[in-house]
Design a protein around this motif. Structure first.
Motif, short mmCIF file in Angstrom:
data_model
loop_
_atom_site.label_atom_id
_atom_site.label_comp_id
_atom_site.label_asym_id
_atom_site.label_seq_id
_atom_site.Cartn_x
_atom_site.Cartn_y
_atom_site.Cartn_z
N TYR A 42 0.80 -1.22 0.00
CA TYR A 42 0.00 0.00 0.00
C TYR A 42 0.84 1.28 0.00
O TYR A 42 0.27 2.37 0.01
N PHE A 43 2.14 1.14 -0.01
CA PHE A 43 3.02 2.31 0.05
C PHE A 43 3.97 2.33 -1.14
O PHE A 43 4.36 1.28 -1.64
N LEU A 44 4.35 3.53 -1.54
CA LEU A 44 5.33 3.70 -2.62
C LEU A 44 6.72 3.34 -2.10
O LEU A 44 6.96 3.29 -0.90
N PRO A 45 7.68 3.15 -3.02
CA PRO A 45 9.07 2.92 -2.58
C PRO A 45 9.61 4.12 -1.79
O PRO A 45 9.15 5.25 -1.95
N GLN A 46 10.60 3.86 -0.95
CA GLN A 46 11.14 4.89 -0.06
C GLN A 46 11.77 6.07 -0.80
O GLN A 46 11.82 7.17 -0.27
N GLU A 47 12.25 5.86 -2.03
CA GLU A 47 12.87 6.96 -2.77
C GLU A 47 11.89 8.10 -3.01
O GLU A 47 12.26 9.27 -3.05
N TYR A 48 10.62 7.76 -3.18
CA TYR A 48 9.61 8.78 -3.42
C TYR A 48 9.32 9.62 -2.19
O TYR A 48 8.73 10.69 -2.30
N ALA A 49 9.73 9.16 -1.03
CA ALA A 49 9.50 9.92 0.20
C ALA A 49 10.26 11.24 0.18
O ALA A 49 9.86 12.20 0.84
N ILE A 50 11.35 11.29 -0.55
CA ILE A 50 12.12 12.53 -0.69
C ILE A 50 11.72 13.26 -1.97
O ILE A 50 11.58 14.48 -1.98
N LEU A 51 11.54 12.52 -3.05
CA LEU A 51 11.27 13.14 -4.34
C LEU A 51 9.94 13.90 -4.39
O LEU A 51 9.88 14.99 -4.96
N ILE A 52 8.90 13.35 -3.80
CA ILE A 52 7.59 14.00 -3.85
C ILE A 52 7.59 15.34 -3.11
O ILE A 52 7.17 16.36 -3.68
N PRO A 53 8.07 15.43 -1.86
CA PRO A 53 8.09 16.74 -1.20
C PRO A 53 9.02 17.75 -1.88
O PRO A 53 8.71 18.94 -1.93
N VAL A 54 10.16 17.28 -2.41
CA VAL A 54 11.07 18.20 -3.10
C VAL A 54 10.40 18.75 -4.35
O VAL A 54 10.44 19.97 -4.61
N PHE A 55 9.77 17.88 -5.13
CA PHE A 55 9.06 18.34 -6.33
C PHE A 55 7.93 19.30 -5.98
O PHE A 55 7.76 20.33 -6.64
N ALA A 56 7.17 18.99 -4.93
CA ALA A 56 6.08 19.87 -4.52
C ALA A 56 6.62 21.22 -4.06
O ALA A 56 6.04 22.27 -4.36
N GLY A 57 7.74 21.22 -3.33
CA GLY A 57 8.33 22.48 -2.88
C GLY A 57 8.84 23.33 -4.02
O GLY A 57 8.64 24.55 -4.05
N VAL A 58 9.49 22.69 -4.99
CA VAL A 58 9.99 23.43 -6.15
C VAL A 58 8.82 23.99 -6.95
O VAL A 58 8.86 25.15 -7.40
N ALA A 59 7.77 23.21 -7.13
CA ALA A 59 6.60 23.69 -7.86
C ALA A 59 5.94 24.86 -7.13
O ALA A 59 5.55 25.86 -7.75
N LEU A 60 5.83 24.77 -5.80
CA LEU A 60 5.23 25.85 -5.02
C LEU A 60 6.07 27.12 -5.10
O LEU A 60 5.53 28.21 -5.32
#
Length: 80
Positions: A42-60
């Motif tokens: 039910y969870f994504l791989p651990q690498e996405y735990a860093i990539l998703i917030p970084v991408f969201a922060g850069v987009a914001l």
């Protein structure tokens, strides 16, 4: 309109709480669970735990920078 505002506020709070709970379980609890446990499906791989917030922060930050630049250009044209 007050009821609609309360409904939207409740919906946003519920979504935020569910995202916070999912992320907390994913980052803090899941590393201590055995890798062959069914919960890992039910969870994504651990690498996405860093990539998703970084991408969201850069987009914001990009959106906020473009918005501030647009407002500054628009206010400069009005005063001139």
């Amino acid at each position: 309109m007050e009821l609609a505002d309360k409904a939207v506020g409740f919906l946003l709070s519920a979504i935020s709480l569910s995202i916070f709970t999912y992320y907390t379980l994913w980052i803090i609890i899941l590393p201590f669970v055995e890798s062959d446990h069914f919960i890992h499906r039910y969870f994504l791989p651990q690498e996405y735990a860093i990539l998703i917030p970084v991408f969201a922060g850069v987009a914001l930050l990009s959106f906020l920078s473009m918005f501030v630049g647009y407002v500054m250009l628009k206010s400069k044209k009005k005063s001139a």
